[in-house]
Scaffold this motif. Structure first.
Motif, PDB file in Angstrom:
ATOM      1  N   THR A 146      25.347 -21.844 -49.242  1.00 26.27           N
ATOM      2  CA  THR A 146      25.528 -20.395 -49.226  1.00 26.27           C
ATOM      3  C   THR A 146      26.682 -19.980 -50.123  1.00 26.27           C
ATOM      4  OG1 THR A 146      24.746 -20.340 -46.938  1.00 26.27           O
ATOM      5  CG2 THR A 146      25.913 -18.399 -47.757  1.00 26.27           C
ATOM      6  N   ALA A 147      27.791 -20.708 -50.015  1.00 30.89           N
ATOM      7  CA  ALA A 147      28.956 -20.390 -50.837  1.00 30.89           C
ATOM      8  C   ALA A 147      28.601 -20.469 -52.317  1.00 30.89           C
ATOM      9  CB  ALA A 147      30.102 -21.342 -50.504  1.00 30.89           C
ATOM     10  N   MET A 148      27.896 -21.528 -52.698  1.00 31.64           N
ATOM     11  CA  MET A 148      27.555 -21.697 -54.107  1.00 31.64           C
ATOM     12  C   MET A 148      26.667 -20.558 -54.603  1.00 31.64           C
ATOM     13  SD  MET A 148      27.954 -23.475 -56.822  1.00 31.64           S
ATOM     14  CE  MET A 148      28.872 -24.843 -56.119  1.00 31.64           C
ATOM     15  N   SER A 150      26.311 -17.550 -53.342  1.00 29.28           N
ATOM     16  CA  SER A 150      27.051 -16.278 -53.338  1.00 29.28           C
ATOM     17  C   SER A 150      27.981 -16.198 -54.538  1.00 29.28           C
ATOM     18  CB  SER A 150      27.855 -16.136 -52.048  1.00 29.28           C
ATOM     19  OG  SER A 150      27.003 -15.998 -50.949  1.00 29.28           O
ATOM     20  N   GLY A 151      28.727 -17.266 -54.757  1.00 32.21           N
ATOM     21  CA  GLY A 151      29.646 -17.281 -55.889  1.00 32.21           C
ATOM     22  C   GLY A 151      28.899 -17.101 -57.198  1.00 32.21           C
ATOM     23  N   VAL A 154      27.786 -13.347 -57.736  1.00 33.43           N
ATOM     24  CA  VAL A 154      28.772 -12.400 -58.263  1.00 33.43           C
ATOM     25  C   VAL A 154      29.087 -12.717 -59.713  1.00 33.43           C
ATOM     26  CG1 VAL A 154      29.741 -12.224 -55.948  1.00 33.43           C
ATOM     27  CG2 VAL A 154      30.919 -13.545 -57.675  1.00 33.43           C
ATOM     28  N   ALA A 155      29.085 -13.998 -60.062  1.00 36.96           N
ATOM     29  CA  ALA A 155      29.337 -14.349 -61.455  1.00 36.96           C
ATOM     30  C   ALA A 155      28.228 -13.806 -62.353  1.00 36.96           C
ATOM     31  CB  ALA A 155      29.442 -15.866 -61.598  1.00 36.96           C
ATOM     32  N   ALA A 174      31.920 -20.196 -64.121  1.00 35.07           N
ATOM     33  CA  ALA A 174      31.810 -20.036 -62.673  1.00 35.07           C
ATOM     34  C   ALA A 174      31.561 -21.380 -62.003  1.00 35.07           C
ATOM     35  CB  ALA A 174      30.693 -19.053 -62.334  1.00 35.07           C
ATOM     36  N   LEU A 178      33.686 -23.165 -59.026  1.00 32.70           N
ATOM     37  CA  LEU A 178      33.036 -23.363 -57.725  1.00 32.70           C
ATOM     38  C   LEU A 178      32.887 -24.847 -57.407  1.00 32.70           C
ATOM     39  CD1 LEU A 178      30.317 -20.576 -58.003  1.00 32.70           C
ATOM     40  CD2 LEU A 178      32.334 -20.581 -56.538  1.00 32.70           C
TER      41      LEU A 178
ATOM     42  N   MET B  77      39.291 -23.390 -55.595  1.00 34.01           N
ATOM     43  CA  MET B  77      38.572 -23.514 -54.325  1.00 34.01           C
ATOM     44  C   MET B  77      39.400 -24.261 -53.283  1.00 34.01           C
ATOM     45  SD  MET B  77      35.689 -21.876 -54.335  1.00 34.01           S
ATOM     46  CE  MET B  77      34.502 -22.544 -53.164  1.00 34.01           C
ATOM     47  N   ALA B 143      34.463 -14.797 -58.123  1.00 34.12           N
ATOM     48  CA  ALA B 143      33.339 -15.634 -57.708  1.00 34.12           C
ATOM     49  C   ALA B 143      33.786 -16.638 -56.655  1.00 34.12           C
ATOM     50  CB  ALA B 143      32.751 -16.360 -58.928  1.00 34.12           C
ATOM     51  N   ALA B 147      32.554 -16.842 -52.802  1.00 31.32           N
ATOM     52  CA  ALA B 147      31.925 -18.068 -52.328  1.00 31.32           C
ATOM     53  C   ALA B 147      32.616 -18.557 -51.057  1.00 31.32           C
ATOM     54  CB  ALA B 147      31.976 -19.135 -53.413  1.00 31.32           C
ATOM     55  N   SER B 150      31.811 -16.269 -48.079  1.00 33.14           N
ATOM     56  CA  SER B 150      30.420 -16.424 -47.657  1.00 33.14           C
ATOM     57  C   SER B 150      30.215 -17.741 -46.922  1.00 33.14           C
ATOM     58  CB  SER B 150      29.489 -16.366 -48.868  1.00 33.14           C
ATOM     59  OG  SER B 150      29.507 -15.085 -49.440  1.00 33.14           O
ATOM     60  N   GLY B 151      30.726 -18.809 -47.505  1.00 34.75           N
ATOM     61  CA  GLY B 151      30.590 -20.107 -46.864  1.00 34.75           C
ATOM     62  C   GLY B 151      31.230 -20.114 -45.493  1.00 34.75           C
TER      63      GLY B 151
END
Lengths: 181, 181
Positions: A146-148, A150-151, A154-155, A174, A178, B77, B143, B147, B150-151
């Motif tokens: 999910t984090a990946m 989402s990040g 936005v990128a 990005a 990430l 991160m 980003a 992320a 969200s995570g």
DNA sequence: CCTCGCGGTGTTAGTGACTAACATTGTCGT
DNA sequence: ACGACAATGTTAGTCACTAACACCGCGAGG
């Protein structure tokens, strides 16, 4: 091409036209249906929501596959980043242009904030599954996927909004961050 | 306590009650307003949306501060993960219980999918700002912050949904992975 | 003490996304 | 041609949310 596919395409085309003409929020589902020559009810039989007209999730199995192929000692977030980097490497200019158009519409509609992530359920599940097959626990794998996504979203939105950089550059920067760089 | 604050609290309490009794989706704004002894219009003057009744964003400046305090050579991160870990370290049992209640409501309402991230705009901006002050470029910082939030959100929702683990454990495992471990 | 102003609220009427129930049409195999 | 089923239409809703305008209570000024 059967009747279903024809109306489906007509609806998608009408939606894209109206979204670019008037913006996402100002384009009502009634007018989209009208332009597609169909009733509003039919629109919602083809697409579960207004978002779906813009964000059908064409899940790319190549991404999950590339993630699973990463070396086992690589930590989850890096494996995700590198796998996705490979899967997106050969993107052609046409796809990039189409992607930018859609992303612009999303970026300009405040009501679509977070819609990209919300509609990436399949992608997230597939990525989390790939991590799990590499030995990660289910819950953290889902969090990481999910984090990946989402990040990345936005990128991509930032890239679409500003004319400055190429898709590869923006995506690369990005993914560097990430992935833990 | 002036009139404004009194209605504000009455609305929030009525909302929480109805959400736990009937679930988020089944609790209409009309009935929430009615239980608070106020008109529906007034509800929307106090809260911009139905979500906001549940997800007022009490941004914690300690998180951003803790991130900025991380050593400069730490990648973004990881700095986020470790900063957040420190900021959440001393969470008391009462807050954890209240958090779990709210998260349960969110987890059970399909229409609130992604609502947590959507309502974390301030937090994300603050975290991205902290990264920027450590020398990161603006776009990747944003980003990364998105992320991470969200995570974290899915990890917290998973924790709230399953009775099994303590908040510290669940949070710790998620931050390990998201931080690049 | 009265009154004026204004913050807080109510009322009404509306929009737009989405749903349910039921009728109707087009199309396709037999 | 004809029956069956997929696809669509119609109607009448619900619910979140907004706009315009009227009203009322309460504290500060005369």
């Amino acid at each position: 091409m059967d009747r279903w596919s024809r109306t489906h395409e007509a609806l998608r085309r009408a939606a894209l036209e109206l979204f670019t003409e008037d913006g996402y929020d100002a384009a009502s589902t009634a007018r989209i249906a009208e332009r597609a020559g169909v009733s509003e009810m039919t629109l919602f039989r083809h697409f579960p929501s207004k978002d779906a007209l813009l964000l059908a999730d064409p899940f790319d199995p190549l991404m999950a596959e590339a993630v699973r192929a990463r070396p086992a000692e690589e930590p989850p977030m890096r494996a995700l980043a590198e796998g996705i980097r490979r899967a997106w490497a050969g993107i052609d200019a046409d796809s990039a242009r189409d992607l930018r158009i859609r992303l612009r519409i999303i970026a300009e509609a405040s009501s679509l904030h977070g819609a990209l992530e919300r509609n990436s359920g399949e992608t997230i599940a597939a990525l989390a599954g790939a991590l799990a097959k590499r030995g990660a626990a289910a819950a953290p794998a889902r969090a990481a996927a999910t984090a990946m996504v989402s990040g990345l979203s936005v990128a991509l939105l930032e890239w679409a909004r500003s004319e400055r950089s190429s898709l590869d550059d923006a995506l690369g920067r990005a993914l560097d961050v990430l992935g833990g760089g």
